[in-house]
Scaffold this active site. Structure first.
Site, short mmCIF file in Angstrom:
data_model
loop_
_atom_site.label_atom_id
_atom_site.label_comp_id
_atom_site.label_asym_id
_atom_site.label_seq_id
_atom_site.Cartn_x
_atom_site.Cartn_y
_atom_site.Cartn_z
N ASP A 35 48.80 49.05 30.08
CA ASP A 35 47.71 49.65 30.84
C ASP A 35 46.55 50.06 29.93
OD1 ASP A 35 46.40 50.60 33.09
OD2 ASP A 35 47.35 52.57 33.00
N ASN A 83 47.20 44.09 41.79
CA ASN A 83 46.05 43.56 41.03
C ASN A 83 45.27 42.50 41.80
OD1 ASN A 83 47.78 43.76 37.83
ND2 ASN A 83 46.48 45.25 38.86
#
Length: 298
Positions: A35, A83
């Protein structure tokens, strides 16, 4: 001069830390939530694609580090089902970057020298044809490798993974291939990604970069079932260093040591309760009865 001194100190600390963690148990399976690529780019006034590209470079290094340290399996969270909500431009760019890295691994002699098996976990029906073609190519080329396993999670969601496994099992029961009595934890594990009968093993350690302290629906069956250790760190993924990886393994080892101490404490309580004179010589056998919590011993 100051930077040189810091660099020397950093190298010495890294070597000391690596020596320390190699003297204890190394986790078999590490899973990483990579991340912070976009925030890394944003802080530098660069495009998101720049952040993803820099993160991909670190990913290659982490694969090398894990292999060198003795980790047997590494699972990388490359692209979640959530995503897909990002812009089409960013999603397309990510798929192109992932495809590029798969082809690089396919052509890299180290993949074969180190006997790295590469597998993808996730819903491949949501991936573009060119990416699926590269995935099939590298999976086929490495399917007999057994020394180091690299799993890449693409179009992956933990709940979705469990749901598709349940559907597969329900279909098998409905068709008569399985009975309800056949359904157990082991069977469910075998129907999770990447394919029926080829399951991802339990996770020993989850690492997340970027400062958020959550596991984002990542490998819930494999992680929660084994009560794996977790390590959250502040650096964005492109800033992740070998020292951060070594520190995460040290956290895993400390947790293992705490469990051993807890088990020893519980054994001593049982011995004292039953009578040291009569059962003291049986402490080793009593230790094998753990975890005592499940047997009602607090």
């Amino acid at each position: 001069m100051k930077n040189r001194t810091f660099s020397m100190f950093y190298q010495e600390y890294e070597q000391l830390l690596e020596k320390e963690i190699l003297s204890s148990e190394i986790p078999d399976h590490i899973a990483v939530i990579m991340d912070g690529n976009r925030r890394y780019a944003g802080q530098r006034g660069r495009t998101r694609s720049f952040g993803h590209a820099m993160g991909a470079e670190v990913t290659e290094q982490v694969i090398e580090w894990c292999y060198e340290i003795g980790v047997k399996e590494l699972t990388l969270y490359a692209f979640s089902t959530e995503n897909f909500q990002r812009s089409e431009e960013e999603v397309d760019g990510l798929f192109n970057l992932i495809n590029e890295k798969f082809l690089k691994l396919y052509n890299d002699k180290r993949t074969y020298e180190k006997e790295t098996q590469i597998r993808v976990i996730g819903d491949r029906t949501k991936l573009p044809a060119f990416l699926n073609k590269s995935i099939e190519k590298i999976e086929k080329a490495t399917e007999t490798h057994r020394k180091f396993n690299l799993n890449v999670a693409i179009a992956y969601g933990g709940r979705q993974d469990i749901m598709q496994a349940v559907r597969d099992i329900a279909a098998c029961v409905s068709s008569g291939k399985l009975s309800l009595e056949d359904v157990d934890e082991n069977l469910i594990s075998k129907h999770l990604y990447p394919a029926p009968g080829v399951s991802v093993p339990n996770v020993d350690l989850i690492v997340r970069t970027g400062g958020d302290e959550r596991v984002s629906n990542f490998l819930p069956w494999q992680a929660n079932g084994s009560e794996c250790a977790t390590y959250f760190c502040a650096p964005f993924w492109p800033e992740f260093r070998k020292i951060d990886l070594l520190r995460s393994i040290r956290v895993y080892q400390a947790r293992k040591d705490e469990k051993k101490q807890e088990n020893s404490y519980r054994v001593s309580k049982v011995i004292n309760f039953l009578g040291v004179g009569k059962y003291g010589e049986k402490s080793e056998e009593l230790g094998q009865l753990l975890p005592l919590k499940k047997q009602g011993v607090a």
